[in-house]
Scaffold this motif. Sequence first.
Motif: not given
Length: 189
Positions: A30-34, A44
């Motif tokens: 998770m590098q980006e928001d989920l 993220g």
Amino acid sequence: MDNNRMTAIEKALGITLPGAYRDFLSQASMQEDLPATDLVLLYGTGILLQRNADYEVQRYLPSWISIGDNSGGAAICLHCEPGDPAVYLTGYGALDTGSMEVIGHDFNAWVAGGFSLDVLREAPDVVAFRSSETYKLRKAFMALHQALRTLESARAGGLDLKSYMLQKRILQQQLKDFETQHAGKKYRL
């Protein structure tokens, strides 16, 4: 996600990520928001540090981390000390343990349960307030006012004038007696 990135997050925040959450981040990369649900947004790794810094989470809750929010101003938090696997919800403006509600008994169960925001255990400050004299007096005061409003609706709905006047006098006297008995106490909002 690689261990170096998680170690960097831990070092920057001065915490150790709870194992279940660390595993989740590793598996989800998770590098980006989920957006986990319509309301739950999990941060993220690209924004996790910034969100915790923006809201000064570690200043007010030194051994905690905000992992997301409810899209309405409340932080989803985890305690980073061993022995407390619960998932908590608290307003970003009320970052203290007395204001935290439990929304999951442990992180893995919370994820498996669909990221629910349902409160499983109320905040300690709320529980304490509900047992206070102030709360009980407010509740009684509001019940008297609600009885007057209900009576007004009954009159508009066809309650005869004699019954209405008699009940209104009784309620007004009860309200007057209440105010006299509790003068000087804080029960008004």
